[in-house]
Design an enzyme around this catalytic site. Structure first.
Site, PDB file in Angstrom:
ATOM      1  N   ASP A   1       2.376  -3.805  -6.171  1.00 51.96           N
ATOM      2  CA  ASP A   1       2.545  -4.829  -4.832  1.00 51.96           C
ATOM      3  C   ASP A   1       1.233  -5.020  -4.169  1.00 51.96           C
ATOM      4  O   ASP A   1       1.130  -6.011  -3.525  1.00 51.96           O
ATOM      5  CB  ASP A   1       3.415  -4.269  -4.022  1.00 51.96           C
ATOM      6  CG  ASP A   1       3.149  -2.896  -3.184  1.00 51.96           C
ATOM      7  OD1 ASP A   1       2.431  -2.341  -3.859  1.00 51.96           O
ATOM      8  OD2 ASP A   1       4.119  -2.708  -2.342  1.00 51.96           O
ATOM      9  N   ASN A   2       0.311  -4.229  -4.326  1.00 50.78           N
ATOM     10  CA  ASN A   2      -0.922  -4.391  -3.882  1.00 50.78           C
ATOM     11  C   ASN A   2      -1.746  -3.548  -4.559  1.00 50.78           C
ATOM     12  O   ASN A   2      -1.254  -2.501  -5.196  1.00 50.78           O
ATOM     13  CB  ASN A   2      -1.166  -4.269  -2.244  1.00 50.78           C
ATOM     14  CG  ASN A   2      -0.217  -3.259  -1.795  1.00 50.78           C
ATOM     15  OD1 ASN A   2       0.600  -3.358  -1.195  1.00 50.78           O
ATOM     16  ND2 ASN A   2      -0.575  -1.790  -2.058  1.00 50.78           N
TER      17      ASN A   2
ATOM     18  N   HIS B   1      12.374  -3.756   1.974  1.00 48.94           N
ATOM     19  CA  HIS B   1      11.091  -4.224   2.733  1.00 48.94           C
ATOM     20  C   HIS B   1      11.191  -5.743   3.065  1.00 48.94           C
ATOM     21  O   HIS B   1      10.015  -6.307   3.350  1.00 48.94           O
ATOM     22  CB  HIS B   1       9.837  -3.431   2.281  1.00 48.94           C
ATOM     23  CG  HIS B   1       8.927  -3.197   3.349  1.00 48.94           C
ATOM     24  ND1 HIS B   1       7.629  -2.947   3.029  1.00 48.94           N
ATOM     25  CD2 HIS B   1       9.179  -2.852   4.600  1.00 48.94           C
ATOM     26  CE1 HIS B   1       6.944  -2.527   4.381  1.00 48.94           C
ATOM     27  NE2 HIS B   1       7.854  -2.667   5.255  1.00 48.94           N
TER      28      HIS B   1
ATOM     29  N   ASP C   1       4.498   0.648  -5.841  1.00 44.36           N
ATOM     30  CA  ASP C   1       3.968   0.596  -4.573  1.00 44.36           C
ATOM     31  C   ASP C   1       2.629   1.235  -4.279  1.00 44.36           C
ATOM     32  O   ASP C   1       2.409   2.417  -4.744  1.00 44.36           O
ATOM     33  CB  ASP C   1       4.865   1.143  -3.597  1.00 44.36           C
ATOM     34  CG  ASP C   1       4.951   0.647  -2.169  1.00 44.36           C
ATOM     35  OD1 ASP C   1       3.661   0.288  -1.727  1.00 44.36           O
ATOM     36  OD2 ASP C   1       5.895   0.513  -1.332  1.00 44.36           O
ATOM     37  N   ASP C   2       1.588   0.212  -4.083  1.00 45.43           N
ATOM     38  CA  ASP C   2       0.279   0.955  -3.884  1.00 45.43           C
ATOM     39  C   ASP C   2      -0.328   1.645  -5.166  1.00 45.43           C
ATOM     40  O   ASP C   2      -1.313   2.554  -4.986  1.00 45.43           O
ATOM     41  CB  ASP C   2       0.190   2.187  -2.685  1.00 45.43           C
ATOM     42  CG  ASP C   2       0.528   1.511  -1.509  1.00 45.43           C
ATOM     43  OD1 ASP C   2       0.880   0.029  -1.394  1.00 45.43           O
ATOM     44  OD2 ASP C   2       0.758   2.366  -0.313  1.00 45.43           O
TER      45      ASP C   2
ATOM     46  N   LYS D   1      12.955   0.021  -3.032  1.00 41.18           N
ATOM     47  CA  LYS D   1      12.571  -0.361  -1.854  1.00 41.18           C
ATOM     48  C   LYS D   1      12.745  -1.812  -1.549  1.00 41.18           C
ATOM     49  O   LYS D   1      12.461  -2.720  -2.456  1.00 41.18           O
ATOM     50  CB  LYS D   1      10.814  -0.018  -1.752  1.00 41.18           C
ATOM     51  CG  LYS D   1      10.407  -0.787  -0.647  1.00 41.18           C
ATOM     52  CD  LYS D   1       8.690   0.004  -0.527  1.00 41.18           C
ATOM     53  CE  LYS D   1       8.064  -0.860   0.598  1.00 41.18           C
ATOM     54  NZ  LYS D   1       6.539  -0.653   0.660  1.00 41.18           N
TER      55      LYS D   1
ATOM     56  N   CYS E   1       2.692  -4.825   0.988  1.00 40.08           N
ATOM     57  CA  CYS E   1       3.704  -4.812   0.113  1.00 40.08           C
ATOM     58  C   CYS E   1       4.779  -5.853   0.374  1.00 40.08           C
ATOM     59  O   CYS E   1       5.258  -6.542  -0.293  1.00 40.08           O
ATOM     60  CB  CYS E   1       4.291  -3.398   0.205  1.00 40.08           C
ATOM     61  SG  CYS E   1       4.253  -2.673   1.818  1.00 40.08           S
TER      62      CYS E   1
ATOM     63  N   HIS F   1       3.584   4.773  -2.970  1.00 36.56           N
ATOM     64  CA  HIS F   1       3.385   4.682  -1.422  1.00 36.56           C
ATOM     65  C   HIS F   1       3.555   6.285  -0.929  1.00 36.56           C
ATOM     66  O   HIS F   1       4.315   7.201  -1.257  1.00 36.56           O
ATOM     67  CB  HIS F   1       4.228   3.776  -0.879  1.00 36.56           C
ATOM     68  CG  HIS F   1       3.984   3.510   0.456  1.00 36.56           C
ATOM     69  ND1 HIS F   1       3.970   4.087   1.882  1.00 36.56           N
ATOM     70  CD2 HIS F   1       3.577   2.267   1.074  1.00 36.56           C
ATOM     71  CE1 HIS F   1       3.772   3.711   2.673  1.00 36.56           C
ATOM     72  NE2 HIS F   1       3.286   2.209   2.392  1.00 36.56           N
TER      73      HIS F   1
ATOM     74  N   ARG G   1       6.646  -8.895  -2.187  1.00 35.93           N
ATOM     75  CA  ARG G   1       7.719  -8.796  -2.501  1.00 35.93           C
ATOM     76  C   ARG G   1       8.379 -10.209  -2.268  1.00 35.93           C
ATOM     77  O   ARG G   1       9.337 -10.603  -2.995  1.00 35.93           O
ATOM     78  CB  ARG G   1       8.586  -7.681  -1.836  1.00 35.93           C
ATOM     79  CG  ARG G   1       8.067  -6.003  -2.238  1.00 35.93           C
ATOM     80  CD  ARG G   1       8.291  -5.195  -1.245  1.00 35.93           C
ATOM     81  NE  ARG G   1       7.439  -4.085  -1.544  1.00 35.93           N
ATOM     82  CZ  ARG G   1       7.726  -3.060  -2.474  1.00 35.93           C
ATOM     83  NH1 ARG G   1       8.776  -3.171  -3.141  1.00 35.93           N
ATOM     84  NH2 ARG G   1       6.937  -2.052  -2.771  1.00 35.93           N
TER      85      ARG G   1
ATOM     86  N   LYS H   1      -5.954  -1.880  -0.499  1.00 37.67           N
ATOM     87  CA  LYS H   1      -4.693  -2.647  -0.019  1.00 37.67           C
ATOM     88  C   LYS H   1      -5.328  -3.202   1.432  1.00 37.67           C
ATOM     89  O   LYS H   1      -6.035  -2.461   2.117  1.00 37.67           O
ATOM     90  CB  LYS H   1      -3.695  -1.467   0.117  1.00 37.67           C
ATOM     91  CG  LYS H   1      -2.483  -2.124   0.867  1.00 37.67           C
ATOM     92  CD  LYS H   1      -1.765  -0.987   0.985  1.00 37.67           C
ATOM     93  CE  LYS H   1      -0.361  -1.106   1.960  1.00 37.67           C
ATOM     94  NZ  LYS H   1       0.707   0.023   1.939  1.00 37.67           N
TER      95      LYS H   1
END
Length: 768
Positions: free
Chosen positions: A348-349, A147, A49-50, A145, A87, A238, A91, A409
């Site tokens: 994810d980004n 989300h 994540d991130d 996660k 994110c 994240h 996903r 992001k």
């Protein structure tokens, strides 16, 4: 015969045996068991994540990632791999092979404005990779996660939860992030994990890795012939930036040189590794309006010290992810499963700019209208990374994380969506350590998985027709051939008004500023084959190409339900369905009730007046929590200690107290009477048995997702509102009887959605 019985299947219909009068006189028959194709590989998707393009050692970073680097050396590094710039959208596309707006997840799942592309949950008209693989004979596991469900459905209904979307087992959190030392709400399968207090050495990344290993071990012991699909969806890296102290100490001083120097070092390393050609241009420091990064040398000494510490914590989080990946690999090797396991490892980004220009030691503060305070952040310097702070770094470090790409992001420039991706499959990779430069997108993952397993995409799910065809294409041929044809030749992008379109090596892209007109004037054009870092805008030199790409974006936007665009008025966040009004009803909570879910809890207090009435018994010497709502990121609590009632308010780390005075024995009633002010703060009256005993003015109002933990009665579970109280008493359960606590929502304040929605609509309508 009734109509119901007339439509029933005939007895024994579809059964190919013979039923006599007795079992002994009958011929049995069983339908063929569903099994995965012979030799089908295990599949592990690791999603960070991130994580920026340059945040791994094998992509140029100074961060120590030996296990991931080893996988890259034995597998493949993809250098032109793209995701969606946030994110939840990534996903959604990862799991479905479809574009994110097309499946209802055009934005992160914290809004529900009433448009098909932004429902904040997966449409019923798509199938997930877990659903397809399970139907094809795989065991399916997920940790981490999720989300991908509405925040209003975090308490249910569960139709867009992991198990209902194809996973046999799940362990993690449904929200967008959590506290790594004290997660706010863990879910196992379909149920909340009841936890009063975490061990002192608890760390979420370690925990989900333990769970993943356990799931695989148990499955392989029970069904060694059955392949598995594991979706390991990290909360890291994240915010909040939190790590184990030993890992943080490892990077002490590593970032004192600042983001400009680190960015330059990473770029040099990328060229040395062969990731970029020597003539590739490193763009100037980000200078775009509202996205700019100051030169490190112009910062104050205090800023440098705090900002460097943020990055030390971030590096420690990445390091810990690597350690845990090493543990997962070792477990698969121990089981003899590693060589026939396809691993896809990505982010994810791009790196996140949510810390904006100064970062913060309390994440919810940077998400709120409250101004940051560098002196307060500096005072917490030695707490950064631990459970008492929820930090985020400034966007200068995100710029370094995304080296050599521009922006961050959320943006549709490369820094938002071009990320690292590593594949490993020892039995199939033809040239270990190789690079792949084909343009790929996250929607290509599901088609690739189906291709290598030998399954077809379904056309219906639960009797509902599915959207199709898939937006992506298989990149399985690249495992064996570096020169394999490129099949994903065009792709649209959109996030919060930023737009982009890729076609055959050309890109048109916008950087849209909130509350400014949309239009063709925003579009930049780049020839990515010659200019992969977007440094030479060809919009004037190539007007025909520019218009071609703009038109293509418009066509895609209508096809995939991208409209309406977010003009930046914030209306999207306050426009909610009337069905949510049930969450604003009064509630009486009795002892023994687990923590009330955070969204339900928040709706009763946010931007409004409210009261809390607590009925309890008190005898001399009794103590403990009466009510607690929130965590170290912000919240409030009321407890008994030293013979009096105490109110404590955590305003994003800024603590205030009210004391009621001596408390008489017997049945007592405490009322917390909050009145919302015009400035989005609360004035508070504390009453004991109807008598006002203390008054406080201008307590910090909670914004966005704070308080991030829900309401507790008679205890303060998980992350505490007050660390001082926690150090003295832990969760501090009340020692006598509490009858109940009743929350009664009151008048809404001027910043409530009821009062602002029409104003925001008028403001945003100018840009229609």
């Amino acid at each position: 015969m009734t109509e119901d019985t007339a439509t029933r299947p005939e007895p024994y219909q579809g059964w190919e045996g013979r039923a006599g009068r007795t079992v002994a006189g009958s011929d049995p028959w069983w339908p063929e068991a569903v099994r995965a194709p012979q030799g089908a590989p295990n599949i592990v998707v690791v999603l960070l994540d991130d994580l920026g393009f340059a945040d791994l050692g094998c992509y140029g970073s100074e961060i120590d990632t030996p296990h991931i680097d080893q996988m890259a050396a034995e597998g493949l590094r993809y250098l032109n791999f793209h995701v969606n710039p946030m994110c939840s959208p990534t996903r959604a596309s990862l799991l479905t092979g479809l574009n994110h707006h097309d499946v209802g997840v055009g934005h992160v799942c914290h809004s529900d404005p009433g448009y098909p592309g932004y429902t904040s949950e997966l449409t019923e008209h798509c199938a997930t990779v877990a659903e397809i693989l399970r139907a094809g004979g795989y065991a399916t596991f997920m940790v981490g996660k999720w989300h991908l469900c509405k925040d209003s459905n975090l308490v249910g209904p569960r139709h867009s939860w992991p198990l209902q979307r194809g996973f046999d087992h799940y362990y993690g959190f449904l929200d967008g992030f959590t506290n790594f030392h004290h997660p706010h709400r863990l879910i196992r399968d379909n149920s909340v994990v009841r936890t009063d207090q975490y061990p002192d050495d608890y760390y979420f990344t370690d925990d989900i890795t333990d769970e993943a290993i356990s799931m695989v071990r148990e499955q392989k012991a029970a069904r060694p012939d059955q392949p598995f699909f594991l979706y390991l969806s990290h909360g890291a890296v994240h915010a909040p930036l939190q790590a184990k102290q030993a890992d943080i100490e490892k990077y002490r001083g590593a970032y004192d040189a600042g983001w400009d120097e680190i960015r330059q070092r990473r770029f040099v390393r990328q060229i040395e590794l062969g990731i970029f050609d020597a003539d590739t241009a490193l763009p100037p420091r980000n200078s775009e309006e509202r996205n700019d990064v100051p030169p490190w040398d112009e910062l104050s000494n205090t800023q440098k010290e705090v900002f460097a510490r943020y990055m030390e914590v971030f590096a420690a989080m990445v390091d810990n992810v690597d350690q845990n990946f090493g543990r997962l690999r070792a477990a698969l090797e121990e089981l003899g499963e590693w060589d026939n396991t396809l691993v896809l490892f990505t982010s994810d980004n791009g790196a996140s700019r949510e810390g904006e220009d100064t970062g913060c030691s309390q994440y919810f503060e940077v998400l709120s209208p409250t101004a940051g305070d560098i002196d307060a952040d500096h005072a917490r310097l030695n707490l950064l990374g631990g459970p008492q702070t929820l930090a985020h770094y400034p966007r200068g470090w995100a710029m370094a994380g995304n080296t050599p790409f521009r922006l961050y992001k959320i943006n549709t420039h490369a820094g938002g969506h071009q990320v690292a991706m590593i594949s490993s499959w020892p039995e199939q990779i033809a040239d270990p350590g190789g690079f792949r430069r084909q343009y790929l997108h996250i929607t290509d993952v599901l088609p690739t998985v189906l291709d290598i397993v030998g399954l077809s995409a379904p056309t219906e799910r639960n009797g509902q027709p599915l959207k199709g065809p898939l937006a992506g294409a298989s990149f399985a041929p690249t495992f064996a051939d570096a020169a394999a044809d490129e099949h994903h030749t065009e792709q649209y992008y959109e996030q919060i008004g930023h737009r982009g379109f890729y076609r055959d090596g050309w890109e048109a892209v916008t950087l849209h500023l909130p509350m400014t007109p949309f239009g063709d004037h925003e579009w930049e054009v780049y020839n990515l084959a010659d200019d992969p870092t977007e440094t030479v805008d060809l919009s004037e030199a190539e007007p025909g190409k520019r218009q071609e790409l703009i038109d293509a974006w418009e066509e895609a936007a209508h096809r995939y339900q991208v409209y309406p665009l977010d003009e930046g008025s914030m209306l999207k966040y306050v426009q909610r369905p009337t069905s949510e009004e049930v969450y604003e009803a009064p509630v009486r909570i009795v002892p023994g009730t687990d923590t009330l879910e955070r969204y339900r809890s928040m709706k009763m207090i946010q931007a409004r007046s409210f009261t809390v009435d607590i009925d309890f018994d008190y005898a001399s010497g009794d103590e403990g929590m009466l009510v607690a709502h929130g965590d170290q990121g912000g919240g409030y609590a009321c407890y008994v200690e030293g013979g009096e009632v105490v109110y404590v308010h955590n305003g994003y780390g800024h603590m205030r107290h009210l004391n009621s005075g001596p408390l008489a024995e017997g049945r007592r009633t405490v009322r917390l009477d909050f009145t919302i002010t015009d400035g989005f703060a609360w004035d508070l009256r504390l009453l004991v048995d109807g008598i006002e005993t203390a008054v406080g003015k201008e307590f910090t109002g909670m914004w966005t997702m704070a308080p991030f933990e829900g309401i507790d009665i008679g205890i303060d579970r998980r992350s505490p509102v007050s660390w001082d109280v926690y150090e003295r008493h832990g969760p501090f359960p009340y020692t006598n009887t509490i009858e109940s606590a009743t929350y009664t929502p009151g008048q809404q304040g001027p910043m409530a959605a009821t009062h602002t929605a029409e104003i925001l609509k008028q403001m945003g309508a100018r840009f229609e």
